[in-house]
Motif scaffolding. Structure first.
Motif, short mmCIF file in Angstrom:
data_model
loop_
_atom_site.label_atom_id
_atom_site.label_comp_id
_atom_site.label_asym_id
_atom_site.label_seq_id
_atom_site.Cartn_x
_atom_site.Cartn_y
_atom_site.Cartn_z
N VAL A 62 0.84 -1.20 0.00
CA VAL A 62 0.00 0.00 0.00
C VAL A 62 0.88 1.25 0.00
O VAL A 62 0.64 2.19 -0.77
CB VAL A 62 -0.95 -0.02 1.23
CG1 VAL A 62 -1.66 1.33 1.36
CG2 VAL A 62 -1.96 -1.15 1.11
N TYR A 82 -3.93 2.15 -7.53
CA TYR A 82 -5.19 2.29 -6.80
C TYR A 82 -5.78 0.91 -6.46
O TYR A 82 -6.30 0.70 -5.36
CB TYR A 82 -6.20 3.10 -7.61
CG TYR A 82 -6.04 4.59 -7.49
CD1 TYR A 82 -6.13 5.24 -6.26
CD2 TYR A 82 -5.80 5.37 -8.62
CE1 TYR A 82 -5.98 6.62 -6.16
CE2 TYR A 82 -5.65 6.75 -8.54
CZ TYR A 82 -5.74 7.37 -7.30
OH TYR A 82 -5.58 8.73 -7.19
N ASP A 83 -5.70 -0.02 -7.41
CA ASP A 83 -6.22 -1.36 -7.17
C ASP A 83 -5.46 -2.05 -6.03
O ASP A 83 -6.07 -2.70 -5.17
CB ASP A 83 -6.12 -2.21 -8.44
CG ASP A 83 -7.14 -1.80 -9.49
OD1 ASP A 83 -8.10 -1.09 -9.14
OD2 ASP A 83 -6.96 -2.19 -10.67
N ILE A 85 -3.77 -0.56 -3.62
CA ILE A 85 -4.09 0.15 -2.37
C ILE A 85 -5.43 -0.34 -1.81
O ILE A 85 -5.53 -0.71 -0.63
CB ILE A 85 -4.14 1.67 -2.61
CG1 ILE A 85 -2.74 2.21 -2.88
CG2 ILE A 85 -4.77 2.38 -1.41
CD1 ILE A 85 -2.72 3.64 -3.41
N ASN A 86 -6.45 -0.34 -2.64
CA ASN A 86 -7.79 -0.71 -2.17
C ASN A 86 -7.88 -2.17 -1.76
O ASN A 86 -8.41 -2.51 -0.70
CB ASN A 86 -8.83 -0.41 -3.25
CG ASN A 86 -9.00 1.07 -3.49
OD1 ASN A 86 -8.83 1.88 -2.58
ND2 ASN A 86 -9.34 1.46 -4.71
N THR A 87 -7.34 -3.05 -2.61
CA THR A 87 -7.44 -4.49 -2.34
C THR A 87 -6.64 -4.89 -1.12
O THR A 87 -7.14 -5.58 -0.22
CB THR A 87 -6.96 -5.30 -3.56
OG1 THR A 87 -7.78 -4.99 -4.68
CG2 THR A 87 -7.04 -6.79 -3.28
N ALA A 89 -5.30 -3.01 1.30
CA ALA A 89 -5.72 -2.37 2.55
C ALA A 89 -6.95 -3.09 3.12
O ALA A 89 -7.05 -3.31 4.34
CB ALA A 89 -6.03 -0.90 2.31
N ASN A 90 -7.86 -3.47 2.25
CA ASN A 90 -9.05 -4.20 2.68
C ASN A 90 -8.68 -5.58 3.23
O ASN A 90 -9.17 -5.99 4.29
CB ASN A 90 -10.02 -4.34 1.50
CG ASN A 90 -11.33 -4.99 1.91
OD1 ASN A 90 -11.92 -4.64 2.92
ND2 ASN A 90 -11.79 -5.96 1.12
#
Length: 212
Positions: A62, A82-83, A85-87, A89-90
């Motif tokens: 991330v 972005y993908d 980061i989002n994936t 982090a989740n």
């Protein structure tokens, strides 16, 4: 109320009481069985080790993706960042949530990857705690790079990062007993392998390979 109903009333009451008792016992048995059969992973289990290590591994992915987001205007690389980061982090939140649900600490005094039988074999240095993780020096290089140079460095770093993550996730799929954690680990394997293929193509378009 006629005589027949009156005579049957005690039987009906008794039958109802028995059925109610049976229902209570069934619920109790199922609850007790679930409590007995449910196994909470221990502090040194593969589940706990994987959750802790991958949470750290994901955190760097991330961080690296946030860095490249500000070092290039290329939409493909920024979309990938972005993908990631989002994936990740989740997924990191899910891993920490599993540890909390098990009542286990989110950190350990043991060396990373001990749950895989590797322990300190990786020889962690300069911030690279596990295979695939970038060093602090490499992250500093990324912070100073621009444009294509930043893109290539990011793609190379993230390729190595994903390879290390996939190996760890595959080990968790094999070793872990917790079904939810195994499914999450398999999701990581599938998702990161797809991104490895994507990054190989992105590097090729830039006339670069995956070597670091």
């Amino acid at each position: 109320m006629n005589g027949t109903v009156i005579r049957r009333l005690p039987v009906l009451i008794a039958t109802g009481a028995v059925l109610a008792l049976v229902a209570v016992l069934v619920v109790w048995w199922r609850t007790t069985e679930g409590a007995v059969n449910a196994s909470t992973p221990g502090n040194r289990s593969a589940e706990a080790g994987f959750a802790r290590d991958m949470a750290v591994h994901h955190q760097q992915a991330v961080e690296t993706s946030f860095i490249v987001r500000d070092r290039t205007g290329d939409e493909d690389v920024r979309t990938l960042a972005y993908d990631v980061i989002n994936t990740q982090a989740n997924q990191r939140g899910m891993l920490l949530g599993r540890l909390e649900g098990w009542g286990l600490s989110k950190t350990s005094a043991e060396a990373p990857m001990t749950w895989m039988g590797h322990g300190a074999a990786h020889g962690a240095k300069d911030g690279s705690l596990m295979p695939g993780m970038a060093t602090n020096t490499q992250l500093d290089q990324l912070r100073k790079a621009d444009g294509k140079d930043a893109e290539v460095l990011y793609l190379r770093l993230m390729t190595a990062h994903h390879k290390g993550g996939v190996d760890m996730a595959r080990a968790a799929v094999k070793e872990a007993g917790d079904a939810r954690l195994k499914r999450l680990a398999q999701t990581m394997v599938d998702g990161q392998q797809a991104e490895l293929d994507l990054m190989a193509a992105m590097l090729a378009r830039r006339g670069a390979g995956a070597e670091r």
